[in-house]
Each structure stands twice: as structure tokens, then as C-alpha cells.
Design a protein around this motif. Structure first.
Motif, PDB file in Angstrom:
ATOM      1  N   GLY A   1       0.866  -1.124   0.114  1.00 35.46           N
ATOM      2  CA  GLY A   1      -0.016  -0.238   0.011  1.00 35.46           C
ATOM      3  C   GLY A   1       0.761   1.145  -0.077  1.00 35.46           C
ATOM      4  N   GLN A   2       1.977   1.298   0.725  1.00 35.88           N
ATOM      5  CA  GLN A   2       2.712   2.438   0.895  1.00 35.88           C
ATOM      6  C   GLN A   2       3.383   2.671  -0.298  1.00 35.88           C
ATOM      7  N   ILE A   3       4.082   1.668  -0.887  1.00 31.04           N
ATOM      8  CA  ILE A   3       4.903   1.749  -2.185  1.00 31.04           C
ATOM      9  C   ILE A   3       3.882   2.235  -3.227  1.00 31.04           C
ATOM     10  N   PHE A   4       2.500   1.684  -3.354  1.00 29.39           N
ATOM     11  CA  PHE A   4       1.723   2.095  -4.641  1.00 29.39           C
ATOM     12  C   PHE A   4       1.361   3.548  -4.253  1.00 29.39           C
ATOM     13  N   SER A   5       1.157   3.855  -3.177  1.00 26.87           N
ATOM     14  CA  SER A   5       0.612   5.278  -3.126  1.00 26.87           C
ATOM     15  C   SER A   5       1.745   6.252  -3.020  1.00 26.87           C
ATOM     16  N   ALA A   6       2.749   5.892  -3.004  1.00 27.31           N
ATOM     17  CA  ALA A   6       3.994   6.759  -3.206  1.00 27.31           C
ATOM     18  C   ALA A   6       4.067   6.940  -4.472  1.00 27.31           C
ATOM     19  N   LEU A   7       3.997   5.989  -5.434  1.00 30.58           N
ATOM     20  CA  LEU A   7       3.909   6.068  -7.068  1.00 30.58           C
ATOM     21  C   LEU A   7       2.958   6.654  -7.408  1.00 30.58           C
ATOM     22  N   GLY A   8       1.568   6.603  -6.966  1.00 32.22           N
ATOM     23  CA  GLY A   8       0.442   7.170  -7.444  1.00 32.22           C
ATOM     24  C   GLY A   8       0.569   8.690  -7.116  1.00 32.22           C
TER      25      GLY A   8
ATOM     26  N   GLU B   1       5.433   1.856 -17.544  1.00 32.07           N
ATOM     27  CA  GLU B   1       5.710   2.198 -19.044  1.00 32.07           C
ATOM     28  C   GLU B   1       7.447   2.666 -18.944  1.00 32.07           C
ATOM     29  N   ASN B   2       7.992   2.200 -19.940  1.00 26.52           N
ATOM     30  CA  ASN B   2       9.340   2.493 -20.273  1.00 26.52           C
ATOM     31  C   ASN B   2       9.858   3.942 -19.682  1.00 26.52           C
ATOM     32  N   ARG B   3       8.950   4.855 -20.025  1.00 27.73           N
ATOM     33  CA  ARG B   3       9.346   6.162 -19.817  1.00 27.73           C
ATOM     34  C   ARG B   3       9.086   6.482 -18.458  1.00 27.73           C
ATOM     35  N   ASP B   4       8.255   6.021 -17.503  1.00 27.89           N
ATOM     36  CA  ASP B   4       8.406   6.087 -16.000  1.00 27.89           C
ATOM     37  C   ASP B   4       9.510   5.261 -15.488  1.00 27.89           C
ATOM     38  N   PHE B   5      10.222   4.523 -16.045  1.00 29.12           N
ATOM     39  CA  PHE B   5      11.196   3.514 -15.128  1.00 29.12           C
ATOM     40  C   PHE B   5      11.922   4.356 -14.167  1.00 29.12           C
ATOM     41  N   ASN B   6      12.886   5.252 -14.689  1.00 35.37           N
ATOM     42  CA  ASN B   6      13.879   6.064 -13.880  1.00 35.37           C
ATOM     43  C   ASN B   6      12.896   6.821 -12.570  1.00 35.37           C
ATOM     44  N   ALA B   7      11.840   7.348 -12.895  1.00 29.49           N
ATOM     45  CA  ALA B   7      11.244   7.933 -12.157  1.00 29.49           C
ATOM     46  C   ALA B   7      10.678   7.199 -10.754  1.00 29.49           C
ATOM     47  N   ALA B   8      10.151   5.950 -11.372  1.00 28.72           N
ATOM     48  CA  ALA B   8       9.779   4.910 -10.339  1.00 28.72           C
ATOM     49  C   ALA B   8      10.774   4.450  -9.399  1.00 28.72           C
ATOM     50  N   VAL B   9      11.984   4.163 -10.007  1.00 26.57           N
ATOM     51  CA  VAL B   9      13.123   4.024  -8.948  1.00 26.57           C
ATOM     52  C   VAL B   9      13.431   5.039  -8.066  1.00 26.57           C
ATOM     53  N   ARG B  10      13.264   6.040  -8.662  1.00 24.26           N
ATOM     54  CA  ARG B  10      13.511   7.264  -7.801  1.00 24.26           C
ATOM     55  C   ARG B  10      12.568   7.393  -6.678  1.00 24.26           C
ATOM     56  N   VAL B  11      11.336   7.370  -6.928  1.00 21.04           N
ATOM     57  CA  VAL B  11      10.469   7.360  -5.853  1.00 21.04           C
ATOM     58  C   VAL B  11      10.530   6.377  -4.666  1.00 21.04           C
TER      59      VAL B  11
ATOM     60  N   TYR C   1      13.393   5.115  -3.784  1.00 22.54           N
ATOM     61  CA  TYR C   1      14.433   5.092  -3.109  1.00 22.54           C
ATOM     62  C   TYR C   1      14.327   6.488  -2.325  1.00 22.54           C
ATOM     63  N   ASN C   2      13.439   7.352  -2.752  1.00 25.72           N
ATOM     64  CA  ASN C   2      13.436   8.849  -1.980  1.00 25.72           C
ATOM     65  C   ASN C   2      12.595   8.577  -1.019  1.00 25.72           C
ATOM     66  N   SER C   3      11.474   7.635  -0.949  1.00 31.17           N
ATOM     67  CA  SER C   3      10.428   7.380  -0.258  1.00 31.17           C
ATOM     68  C   SER C   3      10.891   6.655   0.795  1.00 31.17           C
ATOM     69  N   PHE C   4      11.679   5.471   0.556  1.00 30.10           N
ATOM     70  CA  PHE C   4      11.759   4.284   1.525  1.00 30.10           C
ATOM     71  C   PHE C   4      13.066   4.043   1.962  1.00 30.10           C
ATOM     72  N   VAL C   5      14.138   4.836   1.370  1.00 33.82           N
ATOM     73  CA  VAL C   5      15.525   4.584   1.656  1.00 33.82           C
ATOM     74  C   VAL C   5      16.163   5.866   2.093  1.00 33.82           C
ATOM     75  N   LYS C   6      15.801   6.916   1.690  1.00 32.84           N
ATOM     76  CA  LYS C   6      16.422   8.322   2.250  1.00 32.84           C
ATOM     77  C   LYS C   6      16.128   8.578   3.642  1.00 32.84           C
TER      78      LYS C   6
END
Ligand code: ASP
Length: 439
Positions: free
Chosen positions: A392-399, A422-432, A434-439
Motif C-alpha cells: 500500500g505504501q509503495i503504490f501510494s508513493a508511486l501514485g 511504462e518504459n518512460r516512467d522507469f527512472n522516476a519509479a526507481v527514484r520514488v 528510493y526517495n520515499s523508503f530509503v532516504k
């Protein structure tokens, strides 16, 4: 107890790197078994000795003079020896290799000489004994390592000695030299650690461990302090690559910890890889994600038909068609009347039409669709298991960042949450993530 250390190509690239290796080894008396790679690149534009050896072989095959390439290899090793002030008789070694080349040396044997020369030099420099991999590491007819023979032989050879071993090769059943696939010195190190029941297998490279995300996408990602073998398999499968993929099996079998360390930053603890961690609580703070990996360019083949799921043998029939075309199915996120198969676009491409034709013939679907341009992202973490609310947390951060999720897959072991965007959202998804759950 013994520690087995493996130093990769960048740690063996120059006299200055040899000096770093020596201070690492000398620092701890139990660091008594050292496995080495061939000399690697000193800079981005430099060449790896192993690449040059393969190039020599290609020259021989096509009848082109090998002198200039072989000269580059000789110069690399002579320069290291001279700068370290060693008296290793490299001239005779090099002459022998050159003569064997004229006598039709095999490709594997020639490629293995980089590790051989590195180990000879490093043994002299450390004051350790040289133990040739050809003396203990044996392959079976099917190409796998003969562990019973190899482990017993190394145990005998290493008894009471401090040794340096060349990585990457051993002897085939016909007595000729045979190499692993590229990057295989990692495996030699793991086998040596398993053979000697080492306390730890330290794999020294040029990064301070496995990073939590791809540094080309996330700026300065943190290294992973601790990761299990299972988590590492998940991360490596989707792109995170530090070790040869077969490295972990010998050490995992004996639950020997594998520690990735940085020769250029020896004070950094790096990444510890183990089967499980007994004291797992709190070591990584609040984090439940161990690492994030992913890959672009997947296709989703969706077969839809009313009542599809209730038909017996649906999955078998579909899988057989992909198997017949040698296309590996990665994930199968399904709906009630739709079966979707996620495959690599590059595998599907040439066969898409004939696979579609076979699917139509076998399944008579109401519709069949192929969607390209999908990227797969995996959040991997042993601590996600049995913890409600994580997806839930992961998908709401992406949403919240406007990233649309096209498919979701999670195994019941809960060691990863995999989703497609989508391929074009790939980098953004990885960053979201990282920034939401690691930093
Ligand atoms: N030197 C070999 C290679 O470049 C093996 C290794 O370094 O692990 O692939």
C-alpha cells in the motif's frame, strides 16, 4: 580460522593497487588465502589484460601478427614487477606463453595466463606461496566443478601455508586448461572459501558494496549493509551486478558470509551477504527495502477469453507455445478471463507473429494483445514479509507522483514486490522508491 580474499582486476591493475592489496592482507594474519584476477583497467580508456589475451587469440586465428598486442600484455606485467622492485622471472614465463602460442595454445589456456601472471607476481610481493589453480580445481565432463576432488586437493595444498591462487580457470577432464565464463575469478574465490571452510569470503573490488539502486538513476545511492543470498539473486536477476552470478552457490551451501569490499576504501565495511541474519532487528533502522532493481523493454502478451481460468490445462498449453519458441516467460499476472505473460521484448520480437498464430490456434481467444515498452521494477527486502501495508505504501508513493502501474506480481515468500510501468516512467519509479523508503 582462515579468511579467503579475492581481488578483482581493478585491484590488480598497477603497482599502486598491488601496494593497497598488500596492506589489506598484512592488516590481518588470518587473511591467508588470496585469489587474484588478471590486471584490469587503470583508467576508463585502458584495456583489461584478459580482453587483450582474447584479442591475441583472434589474431592468431586469422593469421594476423600478435606481437603488438602481446607486447602490451608483457609491458603491463613487467612494469608492475619493476615498480614493485620484485625479481620474479617474468621473462621466462612470457617467453613460454609466446612459444605456446606458436604451438597452437587453446583459447582457454591463453585467456587464463592473465590470472596466472598476476598470481605469480602477487605471491612474490606478499611473500606467500603460489598454488596454481590447475593443481586443484577440476571440471567434470558436463562442465560443472568437481567439488569433491577440488576441495580435497585444495585442503591438502593449503595446509599450514599462506597462498596466492590465480582465479578464473582449472583443469578439464582431459587435463587441459579450462576457464569459467567471464568474471569467473569470483567463483574460484567462492570455491576456495568453501573448500577451506573459511570464516569469511572477502571479495575486494572497486565499489563499497552492492548499491541500493542503480547509480545511473539515483544520485549517490547508499551501499546495502546486509543482504541475504535470496535477496541478492532477486536483485541480480533484474540488473544489479557486482558478482559473477554463480559465485554465491559454493559459499551459500556452507553459509559462509560473503563480504564485498572496496580496495580503494578499505575502512568501509561494504556489503555482507549471508543465508540469514539472526540479529536482523534494527540493523538497517526502519528500512524494509534492501534494494531496488529493474529493467526496461519487456512485452506483455495478453490472451483473453471468457471462462479461460476455469478451463483445464490453460497455462500448460500457453507455456508450451512459449517453450517451443524458446522464449522465457518472466511473470504471469493474470485476471479471471485474461492470462498475461511478461517476456523480454528482444526475445519475443522475431517470433511474435508465429507465437500469436499458435496461441490463436490453440486457445481460440476472444482477443490477443501484445504491449511493448514495459519496464519491470522490483523492491526487494526480507523485512517486507508478513508486514501489512508495505505494498500500500509503495503504490501510494508511486501514485502520488503520477506513475501508472501496469502490472503487479508478488511471490508468497514476500521477498519482493514487482511491478511494471511504462518504459518512460522507469527512472522516476526507481527514484520514488528510493526517495520515499530509503532516504
Ligand atoms: N579476468 C577474467 C575476466 O576478465 C576473470 C575475472 O577477472 O574474474 O573475465
Amino acid at each position: 580460522m582462515r579468511k579467503v580474499l579475492k581481488f578483482g582486476g581493478s585491484s590488480m591493475a598497477s603497482a599502486a593497487q598491488y601496494a593497497k592489496v598488500k596492506s589489506i592482507v598484512d592488516y590481518d594474519a588470518s587473511r591467508s588465502v588470496v585469489v587474484v584476477s588478471a590486471a584490469g583497467k587503470r583508467s576508463k580508456t585502458d584495456h583489461k589484460v584478459t580482453d587483450l589475451l582474447y584479442l591475441c587469440y583472434a589474431h592468431m586465428k586469422y593469421g594476423v601478427s600478435v606481437d603488438s598486442v602481446f607486447g602490451m600484455i608483457s609491458d603491463r606485467y613487467l612494469e608492475i614487477r619493476n615498480e614493485l622492485g620484485l625479481s620474479t622471472d617474468l621473462e621466462s614465463e612470457l617467453e613460454k606463453i609466446r612459444a605456446d602460442m606458436d604451438d597452437g595454445i587453446s583459447e582457454d589456456e591463453l585467456a587464463s595466463r592473465g590470472e596466472y601472471l598476476s598470481a605469480r607476481l602477487m605471491a612474490d610481493y606478499l611473500g606467500f606461496d603460489f598454488v596454481d589453480a590447475a593443481e586443484w580445481l577440476r571440471f567434470k565432463l558436463d562442465g560443472s566443478v568437481d567439488k569433491d576432488y577440488s576441495y580435497a586437493a585444495l585442503r591438502r595444498l593449503a595446509e599450514g601455508r599462506k597462498i596466492v591462487i590465480p582465479g578464473f580457470y582449472g583443469l578439464g577432464p582431459d587435463g587441459s586448461i579450462r576457464t569459467f565464463t567471464r568474471g569467473g575469478s569470483d567463483i574460484t574465490g567462492a570455491l576456495a572459501a568453501a573448500a577451506l571452510d573459511a570464516e569469511i569470503y572477502e571479495n575486494w573490488t572497486d565499489v563499497s558494496g552492492i548499491l541500493m539502486a542503480d547509480p545511473r538513476i539515483v544520485e549517490n545511492p547508499e551501499p546495502i549493509p546486509r543482504v541475504t543470498y535470496t535477496e541478492l539473486r532477486e536483485l541480480s536477476y533484474l540488473g544489479a551486478q557486482v558478482l559473477h552470478e554463480d559465485t554465491i552457490f559454493p559459499v551459500a551451501e556452507k553459509n559462509i558470509p560473503l563480504n564485498i569490499r572496496n580496495t580503494n576504501d578499505p575502512a568501509h565495511p561494504g556489503t555482507i551477504i549471508m543465508d540469514h541474519f539472526d540479529d536482523d532487528d534494527g540493523a538497517e533502522g526502519h528500512r524494509f527495502i534492501t534494494g531496488i532493481a529493474g529493467k526496461k523493454d519487456f512485452s506483455v502478451v495478453s490472451v483473453s477469453k471468457k471462462g479461460l481460468s476455469s478451463q483445464m490445462g490453460t497455462m500448460r498449453k500457453i507455456f508450451e507455445i512459449f517453450e517451443a519458441h524458446a522464449v522465457a516467460v518472466e511473470y504471469t499476472p493474470n485476471g479471471i478471463d485474461t492470462v498475461s505473460l511478461v517476456v523480454e521484448t528482444k526475445q519475443l520480437k522475431k517470433q511474435a507473429d508465429s507465437i500469436a498464430a499458435d496461441l490463436i490456434k490453440a486457445m481460440e481467444p476472444d482477443s490477443l494483445a501484445i504491449t511493448d515498452g514495459i519496464a519491470i521494477v522490483a523492491a526487494v527486502g526480507r523485512k517486507m514479509a508478513r508486514r501489512p501495508g508495505i505494498s500500500g505504501q509503495i503504490f501510494s508513493a508511486l501514485g502520488a507522483e503520477g506513475i501508472n502501474i501496469r502490472l503487479i506480481s508478488q511471490s508468497p515468500q514476500e521477498v519482493n514486490i514487482i511491478f511494471g510501468v511504462e518504459n518512460r516512467d522507469f527512472n522516476a519509479a526507481v527514484r520514488v522508491l528510493y526517495n520515499s523508503f530509503v532516504k
